[in-house]
Scaffold this motif. Structure first.
Motif, mmCIF file in Angstrom:
data_model
loop_
_atom_site.group_PDB
_atom_site.id
_atom_site.type_symbol
_atom_site.label_atom_id
_atom_site.label_comp_id
_atom_site.label_asym_id
_atom_site.label_seq_id
_atom_site.Cartn_x
_atom_site.Cartn_y
_atom_site.Cartn_z
ATOM 1 N N GLN A 254 46.312 54.157 53.996
ATOM 2 C CA GLN A 254 45.759 52.842 53.618
ATOM 3 C C GLN A 254 46.659 51.658 53.999
ATOM 4 O O GLN A 254 47.880 51.724 53.874
ATOM 5 N N LYS A 255 46.040 50.582 54.416
ATOM 6 C CA LYS A 255 46.785 49.333 54.636
ATOM 7 C C LYS A 255 47.142 48.730 53.278
ATOM 8 O O LYS A 255 46.456 48.995 52.288
ATOM 9 N N SER A 256 48.196 47.929 53.250
ATOM 10 C CA SER A 256 48.554 47.289 51.980
ATOM 11 C C SER A 256 49.043 45.870 52.231
ATOM 12 O O SER A 256 49.496 45.538 53.334
ATOM 13 N N THR A 257 48.960 45.054 51.179
ATOM 14 C CA THR A 257 49.439 43.670 51.283
ATOM 15 C C THR A 257 50.954 43.646 51.490
ATOM 16 O O THR A 257 51.468 42.859 52.297
ATOM 17 N N ALA A 258 51.652 44.516 50.777
ATOM 18 C CA ALA A 258 53.119 44.538 50.916
ATOM 19 C C ALA A 258 53.507 44.889 52.351
ATOM 20 O O ALA A 258 54.386 44.243 52.948
ATOM 21 N N ASP A 297 47.623 36.496 58.350
ATOM 22 C CA ASP A 297 46.222 36.137 58.129
ATOM 23 C C ASP A 297 45.495 37.247 57.360
ATOM 24 O O ASP A 297 44.679 36.974 56.483
ATOM 25 N N TRP A 298 45.790 38.489 57.710
ATOM 26 C CA TRP A 298 45.167 39.613 56.993
ATOM 27 C C TRP A 298 45.533 39.542 55.506
ATOM 28 O O TRP A 298 44.678 39.710 54.633
ATOM 29 N N ALA A 299 46.806 39.260 55.234
ATOM 30 C CA ALA A 299 47.258 39.225 53.835
ATOM 31 C C ALA A 299 46.634 38.064 53.061
ATOM 32 O O ALA A 299 46.413 38.156 51.852
ATOM 33 N N GLN A 300 46.339 36.981 53.774
ATOM 34 C CA GLN A 300 45.669 35.866 53.101
ATOM 35 C C GLN A 300 44.289 36.287 52.598
ATOM 36 O O GLN A 300 43.840 35.832 51.561
ATOM 37 N N LYS A 301 43.646 37.156 53.367
ATOM 38 C CA LYS A 301 42.304 37.617 52.975
ATOM 39 C C LYS A 301 42.362 38.840 52.065
ATOM 40 O O LYS A 301 41.369 39.210 51.452
ATOM 41 N N ASN A 302 43.523 39.483 52.025
ATOM 42 C CA ASN A 302 43.673 40.709 51.228
ATOM 43 C C ASN A 302 44.926 40.549 50.373
ATOM 44 O O ASN A 302 45.940 41.191 50.616
ATOM 45 N N ARG A 303 44.828 39.695 49.374
ATOM 46 C CA ARG A 303 46.031 39.229 48.687
ATOM 47 C C ARG A 303 46.625 40.226 47.715
ATOM 48 O O ARG A 303 47.761 40.062 47.275
ATOM 49 N N ASP A 304 45.869 41.252 47.357
ATOM 50 C CA ASP A 304 46.385 42.131 46.310
ATOM 51 C C ASP A 304 45.986 43.589 46.540
ATOM 52 O O ASP A 304 45.519 44.265 45.643
ATOM 53 N N VAL A 305 46.183 44.053 47.764
ATOM 54 C CA VAL A 305 45.873 45.458 48.062
ATOM 55 C C VAL A 305 47.148 46.266 47.857
ATOM 56 O O VAL A 305 48.063 46.249 48.686
ATOM 57 N N ILE A 306 47.202 46.945 46.720
ATOM 58 C CA ILE A 306 48.412 47.679 46.334
ATOM 59 C C ILE A 306 48.287 49.117 46.828
ATOM 60 O O ILE A 306 47.203 49.700 46.772
ATOM 61 N N TYR A 307 49.374 49.675 47.311
ATOM 62 C CA TYR A 307 49.349 51.089 47.678
ATOM 63 C C TYR A 307 49.680 51.910 46.439
ATOM 64 O O TYR A 307 50.828 51.950 45.990
#
Ligand code: G3I
Ligand code: 9MR
Length: 560
Positions: A254-258, A297-307
């Motif tokens: 999975q991708k993650s914000t961190a 930019d990805w993180a701006q749209k996915n601000r809280d995707v935690i692994y």
């Protein structure tokens, strides 16, 4: 010398700079005289032992031999009458030169997807492991463009630690710290020769080494959306075998914000560093910057995707049980990425998108706490920022007062080190706490030229090389009593008695998360040189990096 005697006297087992501070700690807390003798037995210095103000964490008092006044280069031992001699040590210019280089060369030994020939690896030569040219997209990472099972190539990189997986979050702070050494000391770094395959190509060897991992990191970005996979891993930890024998299926998960933000930060920093080598690395800086922006930019749209591996394992197969690096709070990652993008581009849309200084706290960096990395970057580049940063004075003030706090009381502690001022320092990877304190102190030294920060940083280097509650010098291959059995798969399975050199072990931690009993649970003594004890005796790229920074920076600054 009798081992009991050497065990009673704790000092930097490598040695001291002629004009630098020099102290040894005597565990029994005796007073009276000590002498410094040549290894031939000739007395050259005599001093009085002084009892330290505070007891050690085990409740016992120690005493200190301060022989800073003695400055003649040579090889010596320190003798306490009735106790015996210490390990031998040296007083010399560039005393940490060899260990400093080895701490960087250690990354060469961690290289994935390449064999290590004898020419560069001497007796630790080994076959190629993990080509990682056919990595599967795990179910947790499936997307329209890359459904589950899609094959991607993601070669190179460094093995994270004693295991064979590759983690973006931990690569972030590791690469950052090593690139910072170059940014802070470019002239010195250019003189560091490491004998690696790229040596002599016009790029400093430290940067060549970083490129091995940066090029891997770039492959972890999904070009379809700019997101970054959290890690590249087997489903389970490998057996204790050499890399080429570890051949189970590899996945990106999975991708993650961190991961996206750590990646963005490091790629923005890489862009400004590698821009200095346009002839050798045409186009690389631009590619890094473009990758950084896409990840941002990805993180701006996915601000809280935690692994969160537990959550993932409830939904998907195969279950992934390797290292998580599962940071739950990413506000500091936003601060770091925004800071790096701002420093590199001068565009204040990044620093405006994030509250860069939400409060005056200065949390010591670790893989999960990266706020200060951004602050260090802004401060070290403050002289040539492309546009002004309004919080600059505040950051400077906060960093200096943080360093002031770190130095409070260190010379009263039983081992006369900054590391010993806080019981809570002794966690999994505590040696990186000591090293990162040293890095923070050196940032303050660079800002102020106040020598107390340099001396305090050196106290933690002394700690890591022997002046501590365990009697070990924590770097493999260096000092009289280094770890011989790190939790490091190649060192365990290569059939060579000496472990791969230049590796910093995790250090004292009473947690026993590995279920291996440590000889003492006093925090600063909770250590065992056992290859199954991964909670105290593993090695890791994010621990070696601040140690490499500390030892090399002090070498660069030695005449000051
Ligand atoms: O920060 C807390 C502290 O506040 C608390 O007082 C203390 C009490 O136990 O715990 C501290 O947290 C610990 C944390 O490390 C400190 O950084 C956790 O208990 C501990 O579980 C955590 O360990 C991490 C470990 O993985 C297990 O997840 C280490 O940081 C991390 O360095 C280590 O990383 C592993 C990778 O997963 C896999 N590869 C090897 C690598 C090194 O061991
Ligand atoms: O080798 C693994 C090491 O890199 C990790 O830090 C550690 C904690 O996640 O786990 C180690 O692997 C052990 C696993 O967790 C349990 N079975 C034994 C493995 C080797 O000691």
């Amino acid at each position: 010398p009798a081992d009991s005697a050497t065990q009673q006297i704790r000092l930097n087992q490598i040695g001291f700079y002629p004009n630098g501070p020099k102290t040894a700690i005597i565990l029994s807390g005796v007073t009276g005289y000590y002498t410094v003798k040549t290894t031939g037995g000739k007395q050259v210095f005599k001093g009085r032992l002084k009892r330290c103000d505070e007891p050690a964490l085990n409740g016992k008092y120690t005493s200190v031999a301060d022989f800073s006044a003695f400055n003649k280069p040579g090889k010596y031992v320190l003798e306490v009458k009735g106790l015996g001699d210490s390990y031998s040590f040296e007083i010399s210019k560039s005393i940490h030169d060899q260990v400093a280089k080895a701490l960087i060369k250690a990354y060469y030994f961690q290289r994935v997807s390449v064999s290590l020939p004898e020419k560069y690896a001497s007796k630790w030569a080994r076959a190629e492991g993990h080509p990682d040219d056919k990595v599967l997209v795990h179910a947790s990472a499936a997307s329209a463009e890359r459904p589950e099972g899609t094959v991607i190539a993601s070669p190179r990189g460094w093995y994270d630690a004693g295991d064979y997986n590759k983690y973006i979050v931990n690569s972030g702070i590791s690469i950052y710290t090593l690139l910072s050494l170059y940014e802070d000391f470019p002239a010195y770094t250019k003189t560091v020769k490491l004998n690696t395959p790229e040596s002599g190509n016009g790029i400093p060897d430290l940067l060549n080494e970083c490129l091995w991992n940066i090029r891997w990191m770039l492959t972890m970005q999904d070009p379809n959306d700019g997101g970054v996979y959290h890690k590249l891993t087997n489903a389970q930890f490998d057996k204790m075998v050499m890399p080429d024998k570890a051949t189970t299926t590899r996945y990106v998960v999975q991708k993650s914000t961190a991961a996206a933000l750590d990646f963005a930060a490091v790629m923005a920093q890489s862009a400004r560093v590698f821009k200095q080598f346009p002839k050798q690395l045409p186009g690389l800086a631009d590619s890094c910057l473009a990758a950084a922006k896409q990840a941002w930019d990805w993180a701006q749209k996915n601000r809280d995707v935690i692994y969160n591996q537990n959550v993932i394992n409830q939904k998907f197969e195969p279950k992934i049980v390797t290292g998580e690096y599962g940071d739950r709070y990413v506000s500091d990652e936003f601060i770091w990425a925004a800071s790096e993008l701002f420093v590199t581009t001068g565009d204040d849309r990044y620093t405006k998108a994030v509250n860069i200084i939400p409060d005056d706290k200065m949390p010591l960096p670790s893989w999960s706490q990266v706020r200060l990395l951004g602050y260090y970057s802004i401060l070290r580049n403050s002289g040539n920022l492309k546009s002004s940063f309004p919080g600059l004075d505040k950051l400077k003030k906060n960093l200096i007062s943080f360093a002031d706090d770190l130095t409070k009381g260190w010379d009263s502690t039983a081992y006369q080190t900054v590391m010993q001022t806080k019981r809570s320092n002794f966690i999994w990877g505590s040696n990186a706490v000591a090293a990162n304190e040293g890095v923070a102190l050196l940032q303050a030294y660079k800002l102020t030229h106040d020598k107390k920060f340099l001396d305090a940083a050196l106290s933690n280097l002394d700690y890591l090389l022997g002046r501590n509650g365990t009697g070990y010098s924590f770097v493999t291959g260096f000092g009289s009593k280094p770890p011989m059995h790190p939790h490091h798969r190649p060192s365990i399975s290569d059939g060579i008695a000496e472990p791969v050199p230049g590796l910093l072990t995790g250090g004292p931690n009473p947690g026993m998360q590995d279920h291996i009993k440590v000889p003492s649970t006093v925090p600063d003594e909770a250590y065992i040189d056992n290859d199954q004890a991964y909670a105290v005796n593993e090695i890791a790229i994010n621990w070696n990096a601040p140690m490499a920074y500390l030892a090399n920076a002090i070498e660069a600054l030695q005449s000051q």
